[in-house]
Design an enzyme around this catalytic site. Structure first.
Site, PDB file in Angstrom:
ATOM      1  N   ASP A  62      24.223  80.222 -14.432  1.00 54.27           N
ATOM      2  CA  ASP A  62      23.893  80.015 -13.024  1.00 54.27           C
ATOM      3  C   ASP A  62      22.808  78.951 -12.840  1.00 54.27           C
ATOM      4  O   ASP A  62      22.110  78.928 -11.827  1.00 54.27           O
ATOM      5  CB  ASP A  62      23.445  81.336 -12.380  1.00 54.27           C
ATOM      6  CG  ASP A  62      22.229  81.939 -13.075  1.00 54.27           C
ATOM      7  OD1 ASP A  62      21.844  81.428 -14.149  1.00 54.27           O
ATOM      8  OD2 ASP A  62      21.670  82.920 -12.544  1.00 54.27           O
ATOM      9  N   HIS A 268      21.320  53.041 -28.664  1.00 52.61           N
ATOM     10  CA  HIS A 268      21.142  54.126 -27.705  1.00 52.61           C
ATOM     11  C   HIS A 268      20.726  55.401 -28.413  1.00 52.61           C
ATOM     12  O   HIS A 268      21.225  56.484 -28.113  1.00 52.61           O
ATOM     13  CB  HIS A 268      22.421  54.334 -26.894  1.00 52.61           C
ATOM     14  CG  HIS A 268      22.691  53.232 -25.927  1.00 52.61           C
ATOM     15  ND1 HIS A 268      23.909  53.068 -25.289  1.00 52.61           N
ATOM     16  CD2 HIS A 268      21.912  52.209 -25.482  1.00 52.61           C
ATOM     17  CE1 HIS A 268      23.855  52.009 -24.493  1.00 52.61           C
ATOM     18  NE2 HIS A 268      22.659  51.473 -24.601  1.00 52.61           N
ATOM     19  N   ASP A 285      12.129  52.552 -25.479  1.00 50.52           N
ATOM     20  CA  ASP A 285      12.844  52.039 -24.308  1.00 50.52           C
ATOM     21  C   ASP A 285      12.808  53.155 -23.276  1.00 50.52           C
ATOM     22  O   ASP A 285      13.502  54.168 -23.407  1.00 50.52           O
ATOM     23  CB  ASP A 285      14.283  51.695 -24.700  1.00 50.52           C
ATOM     24  CG  ASP A 285      15.060  50.984 -23.599  1.00 50.52           C
ATOM     25  OD1 ASP A 285      14.688  51.137 -22.416  1.00 50.52           O
ATOM     26  OD2 ASP A 285      16.044  50.296 -23.911  1.00 50.52           O
ATOM     27  N   ASP A 296      12.658  49.809 -16.229  1.00 50.68           N
ATOM     28  CA  ASP A 296      13.321  49.778 -17.539  1.00 50.68           C
ATOM     29  C   ASP A 296      12.530  48.843 -18.445  1.00 50.68           C
ATOM     30  O   ASP A 296      12.630  47.624 -18.316  1.00 50.68           O
ATOM     31  CB  ASP A 296      14.765  49.295 -17.357  1.00 50.68           C
ATOM     32  CG  ASP A 296      15.573  49.328 -18.636  1.00 50.68           C
ATOM     33  OD1 ASP A 296      15.061  49.819 -19.657  1.00 50.68           O
ATOM     34  OD2 ASP A 296      16.728  48.868 -18.617  1.00 50.68           O
ATOM     35  N   HIS A 379      23.982  42.711 -28.304  1.00 50.04           N
ATOM     36  CA  HIS A 379      24.020  43.073 -26.878  1.00 50.04           C
ATOM     37  C   HIS A 379      23.572  41.892 -26.024  1.00 50.04           C
ATOM     38  O   HIS A 379      23.077  40.877 -26.539  1.00 50.04           O
ATOM     39  CB  HIS A 379      23.161  44.317 -26.600  1.00 50.04           C
ATOM     40  CG  HIS A 379      21.697  44.157 -26.917  1.00 50.04           C
ATOM     41  ND1 HIS A 379      20.822  43.480 -26.106  1.00 50.04           N
ATOM     42  CD2 HIS A 379      20.958  44.626 -27.959  1.00 50.04           C
ATOM     43  CE1 HIS A 379      19.606  43.534 -26.622  1.00 50.04           C
ATOM     44  NE2 HIS A 379      19.663  44.216 -27.760  1.00 50.04           N
ATOM     45  N   HIS A 383      20.298  42.850 -17.582  1.00 48.53           N
ATOM     46  CA  HIS A 383      21.228  43.405 -16.596  1.00 48.53           C
ATOM     47  C   HIS A 383      20.507  43.508 -15.255  1.00 48.53           C
ATOM     48  O   HIS A 383      19.280  43.387 -15.171  1.00 48.53           O
ATOM     49  CB  HIS A 383      21.730  44.791 -17.048  1.00 48.53           C
ATOM     50  CG  HIS A 383      20.632  45.756 -17.428  1.00 48.53           C
ATOM     51  ND1 HIS A 383      19.900  46.456 -16.497  1.00 48.53           N
ATOM     52  CD2 HIS A 383      20.152  46.119 -18.642  1.00 48.53           C
ATOM     53  CE1 HIS A 383      19.014  47.220 -17.115  1.00 48.53           C
ATOM     54  NE2 HIS A 383      19.135  47.024 -18.426  1.00 48.53           N
ATOM     55  N   HIS A 390      21.277  50.343 -14.750  1.00 48.84           N
ATOM     56  CA  HIS A 390      22.239  49.246 -14.862  1.00 48.84           C
ATOM     57  C   HIS A 390      22.846  49.110 -13.476  1.00 48.84           C
ATOM     58  O   HIS A 390      23.846  49.738 -13.154  1.00 48.84           O
ATOM     59  CB  HIS A 390      23.306  49.548 -15.920  1.00 48.84           C
ATOM     60  CG  HIS A 390      22.780  49.494 -17.313  1.00 48.84           C
ATOM     61  ND1 HIS A 390      23.520  49.851 -18.409  1.00 48.84           N
ATOM     62  CD2 HIS A 390      21.569  49.113 -17.803  1.00 48.84           C
ATOM     63  CE1 HIS A 390      22.797  49.701 -19.513  1.00 48.84           C
ATOM     64  NE2 HIS A 390      21.618  49.249 -19.167  1.00 48.84           N
ATOM     65  N   GLU A 417      15.777  41.374 -22.119  1.00 49.89           N
ATOM     66  CA  GLU A 417      15.568  42.244 -23.274  1.00 49.89           C
ATOM     67  C   GLU A 417      16.239  41.745 -24.545  1.00 49.89           C
ATOM     68  O   GLU A 417      17.144  42.396 -25.074  1.00 49.89           O
ATOM     69  CB  GLU A 417      16.058  43.653 -22.953  1.00 49.89           C
ATOM     70  CG  GLU A 417      17.466  43.730 -22.372  1.00 49.89           C
ATOM     71  CD  GLU A 417      17.905  45.172 -22.130  1.00 49.89           C
ATOM     72  OE1 GLU A 417      17.779  45.989 -23.046  1.00 49.89           O
ATOM     73  OE2 GLU A 417      18.368  45.448 -21.013  1.00 49.89           O
ATOM     74  N   TYR A 421      18.029  43.411 -34.906  1.00 52.21           N
ATOM     75  CA  TYR A 421      18.237  44.693 -35.583  1.00 52.21           C
ATOM     76  C   TYR A 421      18.757  44.396 -36.987  1.00 52.21           C
ATOM     77  O   TYR A 421      19.847  43.838 -37.146  1.00 52.21           O
ATOM     78  CB  TYR A 421      19.234  45.552 -34.802  1.00 52.21           C
ATOM     79  CG  TYR A 421      18.894  45.593 -33.322  1.00 52.21           C
ATOM     80  CD1 TYR A 421      17.997  46.521 -32.814  1.00 52.21           C
ATOM     81  CD2 TYR A 421      19.437  44.646 -32.442  1.00 52.21           C
ATOM     82  CE1 TYR A 421      17.660  46.523 -31.475  1.00 52.21           C
ATOM     83  CE2 TYR A 421      19.105  44.639 -31.104  1.00 52.21           C
ATOM     84  CZ  TYR A 421      18.207  45.577 -30.619  1.00 52.21           C
ATOM     85  OH  TYR A 421      17.865  45.572 -29.278  1.00 52.21           O
ATOM     86  N   ARG A 438      12.996  45.274 -29.981  1.00 52.38           N
ATOM     87  CA  ARG A 438      13.459  44.840 -28.666  1.00 52.38           C
ATOM     88  C   ARG A 438      12.242  44.755 -27.749  1.00 52.38           C
ATOM     89  O   ARG A 438      11.350  45.606 -27.801  1.00 52.38           O
ATOM     90  CB  ARG A 438      14.502  45.807 -28.094  1.00 52.38           C
ATOM     91  CG  ARG A 438      15.134  45.359 -26.788  1.00 52.38           C
ATOM     92  CD  ARG A 438      16.412  46.115 -26.457  1.00 52.38           C
ATOM     93  NE  ARG A 438      16.243  47.549 -26.264  1.00 52.38           N
ATOM     94  CZ  ARG A 438      16.665  48.480 -27.120  1.00 52.38           C
ATOM     95  NH1 ARG A 438      17.265  48.116 -28.262  1.00 52.38           N
ATOM     96  NH2 ARG A 438      16.485  49.765 -26.870  1.00 52.38           N
ATOM     97  N   GLU A 440      11.506  44.219 -23.648  1.00 51.32           N
ATOM     98  CA  GLU A 440      12.202  44.199 -22.356  1.00 51.32           C
ATOM     99  C   GLU A 440      11.209  44.269 -21.207  1.00 51.32           C
ATOM    100  O   GLU A 440      10.318  45.114 -21.201  1.00 51.32           O
ATOM    101  CB  GLU A 440      13.160  45.384 -22.269  1.00 51.32           C
ATOM    102  CG  GLU A 440      13.898  45.496 -20.945  1.00 51.32           C
ATOM    103  CD  GLU A 440      14.821  46.695 -20.904  1.00 51.32           C
ATOM    104  OE1 GLU A 440      15.763  46.685 -20.091  1.00 51.32           O
ATOM    105  OE2 GLU A 440      14.598  47.647 -21.682  1.00 51.32           O
TER     106      GLU A 440
END
Length: 472
Positions: A62, A268, A285, A296, A379, A383, A390, A417, A421, A438, A440
């Site tokens: 519930d 991710h 991130d 972001d 990548h 964005h 996004h 960003e 890697y 990274r 960003e």
């Protein structure tokens, strides 16, 4: 008995003196009303648009997941309660345009359990609609509104329940054919119109996004100060979440990534449960959502507060790639110029650092043309950013099919960003293995260039190392 709507001509807002009543600013209400007017001006005369908010979703037993409104719905209404629908009727001839909100009835008993509900009467004046109705009246009202309407606008094919409901409304209108009533002759997807509107932010939206980015920047700085070898990723995630909430942000804008060592090579990564070891880098991130708008930010820093020489080499490469990408952001430049600028720098660095064999990979132009960089950079460089992390909006220039990328305009908000890697692989220098970096930032396109709104998060090597020497 037919349910009666509330209209400006016949009733005012219901008064409620309880201190828990949510407050709406006149600026937000006015902005939403202006957006509704702009949207209706793009619709066919007399056409009807319908846009429901998100549904509540059960988590287990519930318990529900924390409720979050639909972004499109909120953009037009400023209303955050579930079980709500916005209906717009475009002007035709002497008939003016109308905006209608359907929402839950007041229910004092349920408010004891779940909190304040506006109800149709209070929502009428609080949110600037021309009329409000109980949500239970939606079917009956839509059958009337669609009678002889020339067109219907809604999110075609995006929700099976809505599609089925629309079919029932149209069938009900068709049954009135013997009375000279006809259903809409055309159906249009509502979302592309809203996507283009949402892509260009107004001053109030940009102000909220600046605040969200500032909160998230402080959260990243807090995480840097707190990080020490031996801590777990989730401990550092807790520092981020604490700063978000203590600063007034309602939610994280997305699931935070707190990735140490080799975990940073998983784009991710979401487990956030590994220990942070001395000598590793930590990639974070994370961004908050404030009043419906996302931030972001990504930062990468050494767990022990000092970059090793190989880590510094890779980090400075990514930082230089971001600087080149930022330089490409100004009105009139194509969106793809951002990625292209970063890619040139990254490709050169991969050759210089020996990640790519010059004898095999060739020149920078060869690396880019052959996509030899993909094992280390897989990548895009950013964005759109807005209500969704996004965010919506076409990246292609639909007005010029020969141009694959649209030009940037003042009022757009983008992330920038670049990253690198490095996984263990034959021919790759071992000192770079298991390193993910990274960087960003959130960037507003201005009339003369751009503004970085996430600068509260340090990103130079010197600033990061200096901050991490301070006490948590």
């Amino acid at each position: 008995m037919a349910q009666r709507g509330h209209h400006r001509a016949v009733g005012g807002a219901q008064r409620d003196a309880r201190p828990c009543r949510p407050q709406r600013s006149g600026q937000v209400t006015g902005a939403c009303a202006a957006r509704r007017a702009r949207l209706m001006a793009q619709m066919a005369p007399g056409a009807v648009a319908v846009l429901p908010t998100a549904q509540e979703v059960a988590r287990n037993a519930d318990s529900d997941y924390p409720y979050r409104h639909d972004s499109y719905f909120y953009y037009l209404s400023g209303f955050t309660e579930p079980e709500s629908v916005v209906v717009l009727v475009a002007a035709r001839g002497d008939a003016p345009a109308r905006s209608i909100l359907f929402c839950r009835e007041k229910n004092v008993e349920r408010e004891i359990w779940d909190g304040f509900r506006h109800g149709p009467e209070a929502a009428l004046s609080a949110f600037g609609f021309d009329a409000t109705f109980p949500i239970d009246a939606l079917d009956a009202q839509m059958e009337q509104l669609l009678a002889n309407a020339p067109a219907l606008y809604y999110a075609l094919g995006s929700d099976a329940d809505l599609d089925a409901r629309v079919r029932r409304w149209l069938q009900a209108v068709r049954r009135q054919g013997r009375l000279g009533v006809t259903p809409p002759a055309a159906a249009h997807d509502l979302l592309p119109l809203l996507d283009e509107m949402r892509l260009l932010k107004d001053d109030s939206e940009l102000a909220t996004m600046r605040r969200a980015a500032a909160i998230s920047g402080r959260a990243h700085a807090r995480a840097m100060r707190a990080t020490r070898p031996g801590m777990h990723e989730y401990e550092i995630e807790a520092e981020l979440l604490y700063e978000f909430r203590r600063s007034g942000a309602q939610h994280p804008a997305y699931s935070s990534i707190v990735a140490s060592g080799a975990n940073a090579c998983v784009l991710h990564y979401s487990a956030n449960n590994a220990p942070c070891r001395d000598g590793e880098l930590l990639l974070i991130d994370a961004g908050c959502e404030l009043d419906g708008y996302a931030s972001d930010i990504t930062r990468t820093f050494p767990v022990n507060g000092r970059f090793t020489a190989p880590q510094r080499d890779l980090y400075e490469l990514v930082l230089a790639a971001q600087a080149a990408a930022l330089h490409a952001i100004k009105p009139g430049h194509r969106y793809t110029a951002i990625h292209d600028a970063a890619l040139q720098v990254l490709a050169q660095g991969m050759l210089d650092l020996g990640l790519l064999d010059k004898n095999k990979a060739g020149s920078v132009a060869d690396v880019v043309a052959n996509k030899s960089y993909l094992p280390f950079y897989m990548h895009g460089t950013g964005h759109w950013l807005g209500m969704d992390v996004h965010d919506v909006g076409q990246y292609r220039d639909v007005s010029a099919p020969d141009k694959p990328s649209r030009p940037l305009q003042a009022g757009m908000v983008v992330t920038v960003e670049p990253g690198i890697y490095v996984r263990p692989a034959e021919g790759v220098p071992e000192q770079f293995w298991n390193t993910g970096i990274r960087i960003e930032d959130d960037v507003i396109v201005t009339p003369t260039g751009h503004t970085i709104i996430s600068a509260a998060a340090p990103k130079s090597v010197a600033d990061i190392e200096h901050l991490m020497q301070q006490a948590p």
